[in-house]
Scaffold this motif. Structure first.
Motif, PDB file in Angstrom:
ATOM      1  N   SER A   1       0.859  -1.175   0.000  1.00 33.39           N
ATOM      2  CA  SER A   1       0.000   0.000   0.000  1.00 33.39           C
ATOM      3  C   SER A   1       0.900   1.231   0.000  1.00 33.39           C
ATOM      4  CB  SER A   1      -0.910  -0.011   1.222  1.00 33.39           C
ATOM      5  OG  SER A   1      -1.782   1.106   1.197  1.00 33.39           O
ATOM      6  N   GLY A   2       0.693   2.065  -0.992  1.00 31.91           N
ATOM      7  CA  GLY A   2       1.512   3.258  -1.163  1.00 31.91           C
ATOM      8  C   GLY A   2       1.869   3.412  -2.627  1.00 31.91           C
ATOM      9  N   ASN A   3       2.261   4.605  -3.022  1.00 35.48           N
ATOM     10  CA  ASN A   3       2.620   4.854  -4.414  1.00 35.48           C
ATOM     11  C   ASN A   3       4.139   4.786  -4.597  1.00 35.48           C
ATOM     12  OD1 ASN A   3       3.662   7.323  -3.464  1.00 35.48           O
ATOM     13  ND2 ASN A   3       1.759   8.412  -3.937  1.00 35.48           N
ATOM     14  N   ASN A   4       4.605   5.212  -5.770  1.00 39.57           N
ATOM     15  CA  ASN A   4       6.036   5.116  -6.060  1.00 39.57           C
ATOM     16  C   ASN A   4       6.875   5.984  -5.121  1.00 39.57           C
ATOM     17  OD1 ASN A   4       4.743   7.242  -7.681  1.00 39.57           O
ATOM     18  ND2 ASN A   4       6.770   7.566  -8.568  1.00 39.57           N
ATOM     19  N   HIS A   5       6.313   7.068  -4.599  1.00 40.86           N
ATOM     20  CA  HIS A   5       7.061   7.892  -3.645  1.00 40.86           C
ATOM     21  C   HIS A   5       7.282   7.135  -2.333  1.00 40.86           C
ATOM     22  CE1 HIS A   5       6.722  11.194  -6.411  1.00 40.86           C
ATOM     23  NE2 HIS A   5       5.401  11.033  -6.445  1.00 40.86           N
ATOM     24  N   PHE A   6       6.268   6.369  -1.909  1.00 47.15           N
ATOM     25  CA  PHE A   6       6.416   5.522  -0.727  1.00 47.15           C
ATOM     26  C   PHE A   6       7.443   4.417  -1.012  1.00 47.15           C
ATOM     27  CE2 PHE A   6       2.363   7.508   0.076  1.00 47.15           C
ATOM     28  CZ  PHE A   6       2.293   7.631   1.452  1.00 47.15           C
TER      29      PHE A   6
ATOM     30  N   THR B   1       8.712   3.317   2.600  1.00 43.62           N
ATOM     31  CA  THR B   1       7.660   3.487   3.607  1.00 43.62           C
ATOM     32  C   THR B   1       6.351   2.833   3.173  1.00 43.62           C
ATOM     33  OG1 THR B   1       7.158   5.681   2.696  1.00 43.62           O
ATOM     34  CG2 THR B   1       8.649   5.602   4.597  1.00 43.62           C
ATOM     35  N   LEU B   2       6.440   1.809   2.343  1.00 41.19           N
ATOM     36  CA  LEU B   2       5.254   1.058   1.941  1.00 41.19           C
ATOM     37  C   LEU B   2       4.724   0.243   3.116  1.00 41.19           C
ATOM     38  CD1 LEU B   2       6.608  -0.270  -1.473  1.00 41.19           C
ATOM     39  CD2 LEU B   2       4.762   1.409  -1.191  1.00 41.19           C
ATOM     40  N   THR B   3       3.437  -0.004   3.098  1.00 39.58           N
ATOM     41  CA  THR B   3       2.843  -0.977   4.013  1.00 39.58           C
ATOM     42  C   THR B   3       2.790  -2.301   3.256  1.00 39.58           C
ATOM     43  OG1 THR B   3       1.544   0.695   5.162  1.00 39.58           O
ATOM     44  CG2 THR B   3       0.777  -1.581   5.343  1.00 39.58           C
TER      45      THR B   3
ATOM     46  N   GLY C   1       9.407  -1.244   3.642  1.00 37.97           N
ATOM     47  CA  GLY C   1       8.657  -0.399   4.565  1.00 37.97           C
ATOM     48  C   GLY C   1       8.666  -0.994   5.952  1.00 37.97           C
TER      49      GLY C   1
ATOM     50  N   LYS D   1      -5.770  -5.865  -0.692  1.00 31.81           N
ATOM     51  CA  LYS D   1      -5.282  -4.795  -1.560  1.00 31.81           C
ATOM     52  C   LYS D   1      -6.429  -4.210  -2.386  1.00 31.81           C
ATOM     53  CE  LYS D   1      -2.433  -2.291  -4.072  1.00 31.81           C
ATOM     54  NZ  LYS D   1      -1.687  -1.164  -3.618  1.00 31.81           N
TER      55      LYS D   1
END
Length: 187
Positions: free
Chosen positions: A130-135, A140-142, A163, A179
């Motif tokens: 969960s998160g975009n390319n910046h994450f 910092t993705l989940t 993350g 998801k």
């Protein structure tokens, strides 16, 4: 038992999510083989020490029975080709290899892949993020995973590169379903 960062590893699909995720594994000391139909996408990671392979079958063959192949793919059609294609994962994989797919794909296709991998003696971890390319870039993705709990526990140090929030949510397609629910809520 081989230390987890010393396992033979490959990454298939180095687009806007896969490239930073694979990069975090490289930064943590992993040696990576890379495969992507757009060879230019490989350049930044090749400059950091990764090696290119021609196709998923070659990636699977090179990592062998003790290795791990990751993928980050755009859709069901891409995952189907990577797994079942003439030069797909199943064409080169040895029993015991682990396949960790981080793509957003349907639970139906994921279950089909699970059946084929199990029949071939391969391990399968569905890892949705969960998160975009910046994450992805900032690690910092989940991370939500489903599949064998022991495989998840063994590979968790690798997943931690993506993350700091990690969840093992079941043994089958639960990560895929979760998801889709999260995406629906965001929409």
């Amino acid at each position: 038992s081989i230390p987890v960062f010393s396992l033979p590893m490959a990454w298939i699909g180095v687009g806007k999510m896969g490239q930073p995720m694979a990069g975090h594994l490289l930064s943590a000391g992993a040696q990576l083989l890379l495969c992507d139909p757009d060879r230019e996408r490989l350049t930044p990671l090749l400059q950091r020490g990764a090696q290119a392979v021609d196709d998923p079958a070659a990636a699977a063959a090179r990592v062998g029975a003790s290795g791990v192949v990751f993928s980050s793919l755009p859709n069901d059609a891409a995952l189907r080709e990577v797994v079942f294609g003439a030069r797909g994962l199943l064409a080169g994989a040895q029993p015991g290899m682990a396949f960790v797919d981080t793509s957003t794909v349907s639970p139906t296709l994921s279950a089909e892949v699970a059946g084929a991998l199990q029949a071939a003696g391969l391990q399968y971890l569905r890892v949705t993020v969960s998160g975009n390319n910046h994450f992805a870039e900032s690690a910092t993705l989940t991370v939500m995973a489903s599949g064998d709990a022991a495989l998840y526990a063994r590979l968790q140090p690798l997943l931690a590169c993506f993350g700091d929030k990690h969840f093992h949510v079941g043994t089958a397609e639960q990560a895929r379903t979760l998801k889709l629910v999260i995406n629906l809520m965001i929409a």
